[in-house]
Design a protein around this motif. Structure first.
Motif, mmCIF file in Angstrom:
data_model
loop_
_atom_site.group_PDB
_atom_site.id
_atom_site.type_symbol
_atom_site.label_atom_id
_atom_site.label_comp_id
_atom_site.label_asym_id
_atom_site.label_seq_id
_atom_site.Cartn_x
_atom_site.Cartn_y
_atom_site.Cartn_z
ATOM 1 N N GLN A 121 37.699 33.119 -17.713
ATOM 2 C CA GLN A 121 37.144 34.038 -18.684
ATOM 3 C C GLN A 121 37.569 35.585 -17.913
ATOM 4 O O GLN A 121 37.255 36.152 -18.942
ATOM 5 C CB GLN A 121 35.469 34.189 -17.805
ATOM 6 C CG GLN A 121 34.827 33.271 -18.460
ATOM 7 C CD GLN A 121 34.376 33.321 -19.823
ATOM 8 O OE1 GLN A 121 33.133 34.029 -20.064
ATOM 9 N NE2 GLN A 121 34.982 32.639 -20.901
ATOM 10 N N ALA A 122 38.224 35.086 -17.361
ATOM 11 C CA ALA A 122 38.730 37.291 -16.177
ATOM 12 C C ALA A 122 40.242 37.262 -17.141
ATOM 13 O O ALA A 122 40.613 38.086 -17.088
ATOM 14 C CB ALA A 122 38.606 36.808 -15.215
ATOM 15 N N ASN A 123 40.866 36.153 -18.298
ATOM 16 C CA ASN A 123 41.706 35.580 -18.444
ATOM 17 C C ASN A 123 41.740 36.056 -20.465
ATOM 18 O O ASN A 123 41.741 35.151 -21.233
ATOM 19 C CB ASN A 123 42.361 34.366 -18.457
ATOM 20 C CG ASN A 123 44.368 34.293 -17.967
ATOM 21 O OD1 ASN A 123 44.659 35.606 -19.358
ATOM 22 N ND2 ASN A 123 45.023 33.414 -18.263
ATOM 23 N N GLN A 136 33.262 25.077 -12.074
ATOM 24 C CA GLN A 136 32.245 26.923 -12.540
ATOM 25 C C GLN A 136 33.485 27.905 -12.149
ATOM 26 O O GLN A 136 33.701 28.998 -13.201
ATOM 27 C CB GLN A 136 31.354 26.945 -11.550
ATOM 28 C CG GLN A 136 30.307 28.300 -11.694
ATOM 29 C CD GLN A 136 30.300 28.416 -12.784
ATOM 30 O OE1 GLN A 136 29.203 27.451 -13.376
ATOM 31 N NE2 GLN A 136 30.506 29.423 -14.229
ATOM 32 N N GLY A 137 33.715 27.739 -10.948
ATOM 33 C CA GLY A 137 34.802 29.054 -10.432
ATOM 34 C C GLY A 137 36.283 28.764 -11.655
ATOM 35 O O GLY A 137 37.202 29.724 -11.689
ATOM 36 N N ALA A 138 36.232 27.358 -12.114
ATOM 37 C CA ALA A 138 37.630 27.734 -13.013
ATOM 38 C C ALA A 138 37.422 28.538 -14.697
ATOM 39 O O ALA A 138 38.296 29.187 -14.601
ATOM 40 C CB ALA A 138 37.856 26.096 -13.156
ATOM 41 N N PHE A 175 31.644 24.626 -20.495
ATOM 42 C CA PHE A 175 32.183 24.385 -20.027
ATOM 43 C C PHE A 175 32.755 23.761 -19.409
ATOM 44 O O PHE A 175 33.581 23.762 -17.699
ATOM 45 C CB PHE A 175 32.811 25.489 -20.283
ATOM 46 C CG PHE A 175 33.229 25.681 -22.127
ATOM 47 C CD1 PHE A 175 34.314 25.181 -22.676
ATOM 48 C CD2 PHE A 175 32.170 26.128 -22.419
ATOM 49 C CE1 PHE A 175 34.370 25.576 -24.428
ATOM 50 C CE2 PHE A 175 32.265 26.746 -24.275
ATOM 51 C CZ PHE A 175 33.333 25.723 -24.069
ATOM 52 N N VAL A 176 31.442 23.979 -18.348
ATOM 53 C CA VAL A 176 30.799 23.146 -16.715
ATOM 54 C C VAL A 176 30.877 21.331 -16.114
ATOM 55 O O VAL A 176 31.439 21.226 -15.856
ATOM 56 C CB VAL A 176 30.260 24.644 -16.083
ATOM 57 C CG1 VAL A 176 30.626 24.385 -14.630
ATOM 58 C CG2 VAL A 176 30.859 25.374 -15.738
#
Ligand code: PHE
Length: 444
Positions: A138-140, A131-133, A295-296
């Motif tokens: 998403q922030a990139n 989830q963190g990855a 994706f998770v």
């Protein structure tokens, strides 16, 4: 020779593969499971299957018919069949919607490319917090932009090649491959210890969840996954041979489409439950999970398989390719309009659309609300409205004889009796009424 390839599918099986390629895409593997999770699992699946039979198939046939009878691009097919009426706006709007959808669809396509690359390089194997990855990714924004542009260029490259070579040839190979891999993965997911809870969640309808928005969600999913209301099948219909069996082909596409959606969910839900940490309320997480499921949950599941890298590379490659066969059909809608209506070359037409799509894709990458709005407005509003108008057109406005000729291929198919009557009845009364009711009910 080149000219002929540009305006028609070379074979019937190729035409079906292309139509199935358009239908099967992120809608089945990414959108369906997250919608099902939001819509109460089995309840959503039942509504979706009912909508698919009663509206998906007849409207799919209708769009192909209008395209084939007129042999025009989406913006002009209604104009040819009902000259000097406002109907041509239905086609024009469909073309615009196809561009909006493509603008956010390519963003998710970029994500699939990223996960393919991460699988291939083995980077996915080292992730502990999926989830963190996913959140970091998403922030990139710049990375997402590059991938989105890449995917758009890839789509344009195939559209540039014309109808039969790129579209047909690739779909004929990719569709069966995707199918086989999904069956393998679903079986593996279902045999994980603890998977049965997920299976039950997906299959058992929870009637307490019954409300307007679940119904609207199932209807919207039908339109989205059958590529309806956006001119895709109007455009492909014009490329279909006159002796192609439209009702049977449409049923085949619907069946493949539903199977892929259910198989994808059969892989995602049981593995999500099987891999849940002790004390985690998976049903709640799935509901919240939304678009992240693919994706998770999926990479987490893949990691538990022997040969994880191979499985996940193959899976994300095939998801990307399934998405590609859909983006091709979406891009072909507006490209064909520029190409046929405005007499531009295929190259110039494709380049213009490519630039517009990249601009919209950039907007959806930067602004999550633009992304969510595009999905909402197109799937829940414009597509059902488009579907409503197509059913009214074929049910009431299109020449009766022409409908019969298209439905039965000039009387050579034995569908002129009850089947044609049922088809007309659905288009005249059932589909418009139900779409209106669900539409209103979904908003109150
Ligand atoms: N049907 C495609 C999917 O399920 C999306 C799509 C919609 C493609 C409209 C073409 C036209 O992913």
């Amino acid at each position: 020779m080149k000219k002929r390839e540009d305006v028609a599918f070379a074979s019937k099986i190729g035409a079906i593969a292309a139509a199935a390629g358009s239908a099967v895409g992120l809608g089945n593997i990414w959108r369906f499971p997250s919608q099902a999770a939001e819509g109460g699992g089995g309840l959503f699946v039942i509504f979706y299957l009912v909508c698919l039979c009663f509206f998906g198939v007849p409207l799919f046939i209708s769009e192909l018919m209008v395209g084939r009878a007129s042999k025009q691009d989406a913006s002009r097919c209604f104009q040819v069949l009902a000259p000097k009426t406002a109907w041509h706006w239905v086609g024009v709007i469909a073309v615009l919607v196809s561009i909006i959808v493509l603008g956010y669809y390519v963003v998710v396509c970029g994500w699939t490319l990223y996960y393919f690359w991460q699988s291939l390089t083995g980077a996915l194997n080292h992730i502990t917090d999926f989830q963190g990855a996913f959140n970091d990714f998403q922030a990139n924004i710049p990375l997402q932009m590059i991938l989105m542009v890449l995917f758009s260029i890839l789509t344009a490259a195939i559209v540039l090649g014309g109808v039969s070579h790129g579209i047909e040839a690739s779909c004929k190979i990719l569709m069966p491959l995707l199918f086989l891999l999904l069956i393998g993965l679903a079986i593996r997911a279902l045999t994980l210890p603890g998977a049965s809870e997920g299976f039950v969640y997906l299959m058992k309808p929870d009637f307490t969840k019954l409300n307007g928005s679940v119904l609207l969600g199932a209807l919207a999913q039908t339109f989205f996954s059958m590529s309806l209301g956006m001119g895709a099948m109007l455009t492909y219909g014009a490329y279909c041979a006159d002796d192609m069996n439209l009702p049977k082909s449409s049923m085949t596409v619907a069946l493949v489409n539903a199977l892929v959606a259910v198989l994808a969910s059969l892989m995602i839900f049981p593995s999500a439950f099987a891999l849940a940490a002790p004390g985690e309320n998976m049903a709640e997480i799935l509901k919240e999970g939304g678009p992240g499921l693919l994706f998770v949950t999926v990479p987490k599941f893949m990691l538990n398989l022997p040969g994880a890298m191979i499985w996940s590379s193959a899976f994300f490659l095939l998801v990307s390719l399934a998405a590609l066969t859909s983006t091709i059909s979406l891009m072909e809608v507006s490209t064909a309009t520029l190409y046929k209506k405005f007499g531009l070359s295929r190259f110039v037409s494709t380049m213009i659309i490519l630039v517009i799509v990249i601009a919209l894709g950039a907007l959806c990458t930067y602004s999550p609300s633009a992304f969510i709005m595009s999905d909402y407005i197109s799937a829940k509003i414009l597509m059902p409205v488009g579907g409503f108008l197509v059913s009214i057109f074929v049910g009431w406005r299109m020449d009766r004889n022409l409908v019969k000729v298209q439905f039965t291929n000039g009387g050579t198919l034995p569908y002129g009796g009850g089947l044609l009557k049922a088809f007309s009845f659905i288009l005249r009364y059932v589909a418009p009424a139900v779409i209106v009711v669900i539409f209103i009910y979904g908003f109150i």
